[in-house]
Each structure stands twice: as structure tokens, then as C-alpha cells.
Write a protein that holds these residues in place. Structure first.
Motif, short mmCIF file in Angstrom:
data_model
loop_
_atom_site.label_atom_id
_atom_site.label_comp_id
_atom_site.label_asym_id
_atom_site.label_seq_id
_atom_site.Cartn_x
_atom_site.Cartn_y
_atom_site.Cartn_z
N HIS A 70 0.90 -1.30 -0.05
CA HIS A 70 -0.01 -0.02 0.00
C HIS A 70 0.87 1.26 -0.06
O HIS A 70 0.18 2.50 -0.02
N ASN A 71 2.17 1.11 0.06
CA ASN A 71 3.16 2.21 -0.16
C ASN A 71 3.44 2.29 -1.61
O ASN A 71 4.69 1.75 -1.91
N GLU A 72 3.06 3.08 -2.39
CA GLU A 72 3.32 3.07 -3.58
C GLU A 72 4.62 3.42 -4.25
O GLU A 72 5.44 2.72 -4.95
N ALA A 73 5.20 4.19 -3.43
CA ALA A 73 6.49 4.71 -3.51
C ALA A 73 7.67 3.89 -3.32
O ALA A 73 8.30 3.43 -4.23
N LYS A 74 7.38 2.80 -2.20
CA LYS A 74 8.33 1.74 -2.11
C LYS A 74 8.30 0.59 -2.80
O LYS A 74 9.06 0.10 -3.43
N ALA A 75 6.91 0.39 -3.14
CA ALA A 75 6.46 -0.87 -3.83
C ALA A 75 7.00 -0.70 -5.53
O ALA A 75 7.16 -1.65 -6.13
N SER A 76 7.01 0.60 -6.09
CA SER A 76 7.29 0.72 -7.42
C SER A 76 8.80 0.68 -7.45
O SER A 76 9.43 0.76 -8.67
N ARG A 77 9.66 0.62 -6.50
CA ARG A 77 10.79 0.54 -6.37
C ARG A 77 11.43 -1.14 -6.35
O ARG A 77 12.63 -1.46 -6.35
N ILE A 78 10.43 -2.09 -6.33
CA ILE A 78 10.67 -3.37 -6.01
C ILE A 78 10.21 -3.82 -7.51
O ILE A 78 8.91 -3.90 -7.63
N THR A 79 11.00 -4.97 -8.00
CA THR A 79 10.49 -5.64 -9.07
C THR A 79 10.36 -7.20 -8.83
O THR A 79 11.44 -7.59 -8.25
N LEU A 80 9.20 -7.84 -8.72
CA LEU A 80 9.16 -9.34 -8.57
C LEU A 80 9.69 -9.91 -9.78
O LEU A 80 8.91 -9.93 -10.90
N LEU A 81 10.79 -10.69 -9.78
CA LEU A 81 11.30 -11.47 -10.61
C LEU A 81 10.70 -12.71 -10.55
O LEU A 81 10.65 -13.64 -9.67
N GLU A 82 10.16 -13.29 -11.85
CA GLU A 82 9.23 -14.62 -11.89
C GLU A 82 10.25 -15.38 -12.98
O GLU A 82 10.63 -15.07 -14.09
N SER A 83 10.27 -16.81 -12.78
CA SER A 83 10.93 -17.71 -13.80
C SER A 83 9.55 -18.80 -13.96
O SER A 83 9.03 -18.76 -14.72
N THR A 84 10.04 -19.78 -12.75
CA THR A 84 9.04 -20.79 -12.70
C THR A 84 7.74 -20.11 -12.12
O THR A 84 7.58 -19.07 -11.78
N PRO A 85 6.37 -20.67 -12.53
CA PRO A 85 5.16 -19.95 -12.06
C PRO A 85 5.20 -19.30 -10.51
O PRO A 85 5.67 -20.10 -9.87
N ALA A 86 4.77 -18.19 -10.42
CA ALA A 86 5.09 -17.57 -8.91
C ALA A 86 4.02 -18.19 -8.22
O ALA A 86 3.05 -18.61 -8.53
N TYR A 87 4.20 -18.17 -6.79
CA TYR A 87 3.08 -18.54 -5.84
C TYR A 87 2.00 -17.54 -6.12
O TYR A 87 2.15 -16.35 -6.04
N ARG A 88 0.71 -18.04 -6.14
CA ARG A 88 -0.56 -17.27 -6.28
C ARG A 88 -0.70 -15.98 -5.47
O ARG A 88 -1.23 -15.02 -5.85
N GLY A 89 -0.20 -15.97 -4.38
CA GLY A 89 -0.23 -14.62 -3.39
C GLY A 89 0.59 -13.60 -4.05
O GLY A 89 0.37 -12.38 -3.95
N PHE A 90 1.64 -13.77 -4.87
CA PHE A 90 2.54 -12.66 -5.31
C PHE A 90 1.78 -11.92 -6.61
O PHE A 90 1.91 -10.73 -6.75
N ALA A 91 0.92 -12.72 -7.09
CA ALA A 91 -0.07 -12.06 -8.24
C ALA A 91 -1.09 -11.15 -7.84
O ALA A 91 -1.35 -10.21 -8.24
N ASP A 92 -1.38 -11.22 -6.40
CA ASP A 92 -2.24 -10.29 -5.76
C ASP A 92 -1.89 -8.98 -5.00
O ASP A 92 -2.31 -7.97 -4.58
N LEU A 93 -0.43 -8.93 -5.18
CA LEU A 93 0.46 -7.82 -4.64
C LEU A 93 0.02 -6.55 -5.53
O LEU A 93 0.65 -6.74 -6.78
N PRO A 94 -0.27 -5.42 -5.21
CA PRO A 94 -0.65 -4.20 -6.01
C PRO A 94 0.94 -3.17 -6.15
O PRO A 94 1.71 -3.47 -5.33
N ASN A 95 0.81 -2.37 -7.02
CA ASN A 95 1.94 -1.56 -7.26
C ASN A 95 3.34 -1.98 -7.56
O ASN A 95 4.17 -1.23 -7.68
N PHE A 96 3.65 -3.17 -7.58
CA PHE A 96 5.21 -3.76 -7.72
C PHE A 96 5.06 -4.01 -9.19
O PHE A 96 4.17 -4.17 -9.90
#
Length: 525
Positions: free
Chosen positions: A248-274
Motif C-alpha cells: 500500500h506504499n506505492e513509492a516503495k512498492a514501485s521500487r521493487i520488481t518481482l522476478l518470476e521464472s517458474t510460475p510464481a506462488y499465487r499470493g504474489f499475483a495479488d500484490l499491487p503496485n509492484f
């Protein structure tokens, strides 16, 4: 005897006395008023001088604060870097203390861990680690360049945490390594290729890599010089709690990239702003197999490990992006078998971007006049290296923006200066950079001999330092400058009023739209 009216004289005398008294009163009143005005003027003057001094002091403090902010921004840009935290603990050794249910759970977890591509692990001569580091660096650099306009000089630091012995054992079990010692060679070559890349062996023990990554994420998420974090742990739900605090902190979340290779755990898909990314050119996009491959696959792997001419054939890729097909030739150090699956199953992961597209290309929405045609075919014939499509970039005010030039070669720049000094003539920009010169032999600048590639780059730097007279230039091949390179790359220009492009200082540096040679526009979302 004359008749004198004494009373008349007395009356006149009284009138004179009254007039003198009135005059004295008037003069005294004027003097009093003048004195009052002088005092008021003196007070107002004192107030004015005090206000003037206060204003000057305030102005001086504002300028001092601006200088401090500029210096802080300069130091921030100078110390800026990108951090990649990758959980590479891809194999957990099974021992007899685990029961069947525990083994199944551990196997499910380890087969979803992040792994390098098979061809990199099996590269001849053990040089796959070096190739993996080079690919990973360019993948991260391209991703960061698509997010930030001034990221050209940001160093990339990669910290990969894993249990080296466990990973080597698992890779040998599934037939990707012939001997566990090859993994240590891979890690050494990976760390040596890039000065800020490290594979860190956390040794035996559960969740050791997780503990280190979580602490590194906590430490650097608030570090202003760490401009962006690439987080490679989307296979493990244990990291969700650490990332949940940023969603919920867009400034911090936008500074993080979630790197996926094998299919990500479903909870990561629900994280906004990343931000999200896939580096399919570096990592596997499917889980490790449960066991060593069968004879047919072993044959293909054996062919990949032998330095035969056929092993140098291009990798055949199936691409559905904009209907374009790509035939990518692997680097000489990386040996990859040319295997084609004619009919992939519906569960096959989505293909990566083609070689003509950079990671930045996925961040632009095309509004071309002709819509993309979705076709599917397979190319097996070798092709020449693909060239990157050329664009002209603009901000929201439709002002032209410049892309950074390649790095200059000092020897070539000195050779160019020496040539101009020797001949007493500058180089003809129209001829060397524009491709032609209408003056021909009557041109007052140098045409021949042609410049080397390094000298051409040095000349482009010289031409780019001169301002184009059109802030909204539409010439896609224009070699003149449209924005201050110092301000674009470092956030400020130390030349200030002497800069040839000072008129562009303070302009919006964010890319909003790009136009290709055919006039098709693509907008950044």
C-alpha cells in the motif's frame, strides 16, 4: 494740528498682532507636522531596511538550500545502484530422517526454485557461469532502463543465496550436471564476470537463504541510494509477509520488481503496485524434472555438450508477439541444442520477447495504423543479427528527448581530435553522421577518409553537444542535441549558463510517446 484717530491705530495694531499670532501658530503647526512626517519616514525606512535584509537573508538561505539539494541529488545519483536479491537455493538434499510426506513437500518446494537455463549449466568448458552473469546483467540493465530515464550509470549488484552442495547434488540427479564440482566452477565464473555479482553459499540448514534475503530486503528498502530492487523469490510464499508491508506504499512498492521464472506462488499475483519481470533468457521457466531425462533427451544434451559445428546452429524460438518470428543465435560460449517442439501443449509457458524487442518495448502501447497479425510459424534457417528498431522519443509536452549514446573510446576520441588538428578542419557532420553532404567537394569540412566506428561515436558526442533549433524535432535521424545529457544522466548540469543546451534545463525527462520511421506512435502506460 492734524486730526489723528488713536483708536483706529490701536485697532490696526491689534489686527497686526492677531495676524502675527495666527502666522506663528501656522508655522508652529507646519513644523510639528513636518517633524511627525520625518519621524514616520524614519520608522518606515527602518522597517524597509529590515524587510530588505530579511528578504535577502531568505533569498540567500533559499539559494543555499537549492545548492544543498543539488549536491544531495548529485551525491545520490553518484552513489545510486540497483540490487538484485535472488533465492537460488534450488535443491534440498533428502536424508532418511524425512518421511514420504515430508519428502514430497520438500520436492515440490525445491523443483519450483529458480534455476539457470540448462544450456548455461551444461556449457562446455565450465564457462556457463560467466555467460549467465553477462545475460543477467544485460537483462537487469534493460529492465531498469525501461523504468528510469537517468539509470545509465547505475551499477548493478546481484546477491544470489543458495546451498551450493545441495543444489549441485540435485542438478546431478536430474542429469543437468555430470559432477557436483561443476556447480562450484559455475559459481566462481559467475562471480568473476561482474565485479558486483556474488553467489553466496549459505551451507547446510533450513531457510538460511530466506533469512539473509529478508534481512537484505529490510535493510536496503529504506536506503535512498538503492534506487531499485529486483526480488527473485516469488516461488516461496514465506516472503509474502515481508512484501505485504510495501503493497500500500506505492513509492516503495514501485521500487521493487518481482522476478518470476517458474510460475510464481499465487499470493504474489495479488500484490499491487509492484513491477514485474521475467528473464527467460537467463532462468528456467519451468520446474526441474523429478529425475534424469530419458535416452532421447540425453542424446540431445550430449549433442549440446560436444563442440560440434551443429551445436552452433541458432536456437529456434516460437514467438507470438506481434506476429513476428525470431531466429536468435546463442553466444559462442553458450552451447544450446536446436530442439523444436512442433505443437506445444496449452500448459507451455508464454514465449519471451523476440530478439528485436528490448525489455523496454513491452512498456509501450502501440497505436499503429495497421494492427498486428497473430501468426505462428517456425524458422530454422540462420539469419543475420537483428537490429533494434529506431524511435524518436518525446515527453508529454511533445518535446524531443535523446537516447544515451554508446560509451566513448578514449583512443578513438583522441585520434579524431588529432586528425582535425592536423588538417585544420572539423569533420562534416552531414557527411559522416547524416549520410550525405549537398556541398560535395566544395564543403569546408572533412569528408575523407571515412571514420572508424569508435571515431563515429566520438563525433556523435561532439554533434550531440550542439543544440537542435527545433525542440519538437521530428527528424528521427537528427544527430544534434535536444536535451542536456548531463541533466538527463546525472540529474543536474554543472555548466549551468555556459551549457549549449541550457534552454532544455528543467524540461520533463519522462518518455511519454515514441514514433518510428513510419510515423507509428506508441505510448508509455
Amino acid at each position: 494740528m492734524a486730526n489723528y484717530d488713536l483708536n483706529n491705530y490701536l485697532r490696526q495694531m491689534e489686527s497686526f498682532r492677531a495676524a502675527d499670532h495666527a502666522r506663528d501658530n501656522l508655522v508652529n503647526e507646519l513644523i510639528e507636522k513636518f517633524s511627525s512626517l520625518l519621524r514616520e519616514h524614519s520608522e518606515l525606512k527602518s522597517d524597509y531596511l529590515s524587510e530588505r535584509d530579511n528578504r535577502r537573508n531568505y533569498q540567500s538561505r533559499v539559494e543555499e538550500v537549492h545548492r544543498a539539494m543539488s549536491e544531495h541529488e548529485r551525491q545520490l545519483n553518484t552513489g545510486s545502484f540497483v540490487l538484485a536479491l535472488i533465492d537460488g537455493d534450488g535443491a534440498i538434499g533428502f536424508v532418511d530422517v524425512y518421511g514420504p510426506a515430508e519428502k514430497a513437500m520438500l520436492l515440490a518446494k525445491m523443483t519450483n526454485k529458480r534455476q539457470f537455463q540448462d544450456a548455461l549449466l551444461q556449457a562446455a568448458g565450465g564457462d556457463g557461469g560467466s555467460e549467465a552473469a553477462s545475460r543477467l546483467y544485460h537483462a537487469i540493465h534493460n529492465h531498469i532502463s525501461s523504468l528510469y530515464s537517468n539509470s545509465g550509470n547505475w551499477p548493478v549488484m546481484v546477491q544470489m543465496y543458495l546451498s551450493l552442495d545441495k543444489l549441485a547434488t540435485k542438478l546431478q540427479q536430474v542429469g543437468l550436471l555430470r559432477h557436483p564440482g561443476e556447480m562450484r566452477t559455475f559459481a566462481q565464473r559467475f562471480s568473476v564476470n561482474q565485479p558486483l555479482f556474488s553467489i553466496i553459499d549459505v551451507g547446510q540448514g533450513k531457510e538460511r537463504a530466506d533469512h539473509k534475503i529478508k534481512e537484505m530486503l529490510r535493510t536496503f528498502s529504506d536506503n535512498p541510494t538503492c534506487r531499485h530492487i529486483i526480488f527473485g523469490g516469488c516461488h516461496d510464499a514465506g516472503y509474502l509477509l515481508n512484501l505485504d508491508q510495501f503493497k500500500h506504499n506505492e513509492a516503495k512498492a514501485s521500487r521493487i520488481t518481482l522476478l518470476e521464472s517458474t510460475p510464481a506462488y499465487r499470493g504474489f499475483a495479488d500484490l499491487p503496485n509492484f513491477k514485474r519481470a521475467k528473464f527467460d533468457d537467463v532462468f528456467r521457466n519451468e520446474p526441474l524434472p523429478d529425475s534424469a531425462p530419458g535416452p532421447n533427451v540425453n542424446t540431445a544434451v550430449a549433442a549440446a555438450q560436444s563442440p560440434s559445428p551443429s551445436a552452433q546452429s541458432p536456437v529456434v524460438m516460437r514467438s507470438l508477439t506481434n506476429g513476428s518470428m525470431t531466429n536468435r543465435t546463442p553466444p559462442a560460449k553458450s552451447v544450446v541444442p536446436a530442439v523444436v517442439n512442433p505443437s506445444p501443449s496449452p500448459s507451455t509457458p508464454a514465449p519471451s520477447l523476440s530478439a528485436t524487442e528490448s525489455s523496454e518495448d513491452s512498456n509501450w502501447a502501440s497505436v499503429s495504423k495497421t494492427g498486428p497479425q497473430r501468426t505462428e510459424s517456425i524458422l530454422i534457417a540462420p539469419s543475420k543479427a537483428n537490429t533494434k528498431k529506431k524511435f524518436a522519443y518525446y515527453n508529454k509536452e511533445e518535446q524531443r528527448l535523446d537516447e544515451p549514446l554508446p560509451a566513448r573510446d578514449r583512443a578513438s576520441a583522441e585520434a579524431l581530435d588529432a586528425r582535425m588538428k592536423k588538417n585544420g578542419k572539423k569533420m562534416c557532420n552531414n557527411f559522416h553522421l547524416g549520410g550525405s553532404c549537398i556541398q560535395g567537394k566544395f564543403c569546408h569540412f572533412q569528408h575523407e577518409p571515412k571514420l572508424s566506428p569508435g571515431e563515429l561515436v566520438a563525433l556523435r558526442y561532439k554533434a550531440r553537444s550542439l543544440a537542435c533549433n527545433n525542440r519538437y524535432c521530428e527528424d528521427i535521424d537528427c544527430y544534434l542535441g535536444h536535451q542536456c545529457a548531463n541533466e538527463r544522466d546525472f540529474g543536474y548540469c554543472r555548466y549551468e549558463q555556459t551549457c549549449h543546451l541550457r534552454a532544455t534545463h528543467g524540461m520533463d525527462r519522462e518518455k511519454y510517446v515514441r514514433v518510428d520511421r513510419d510515423g507509428n506512435e506508441e505510448y508509455s502506460p
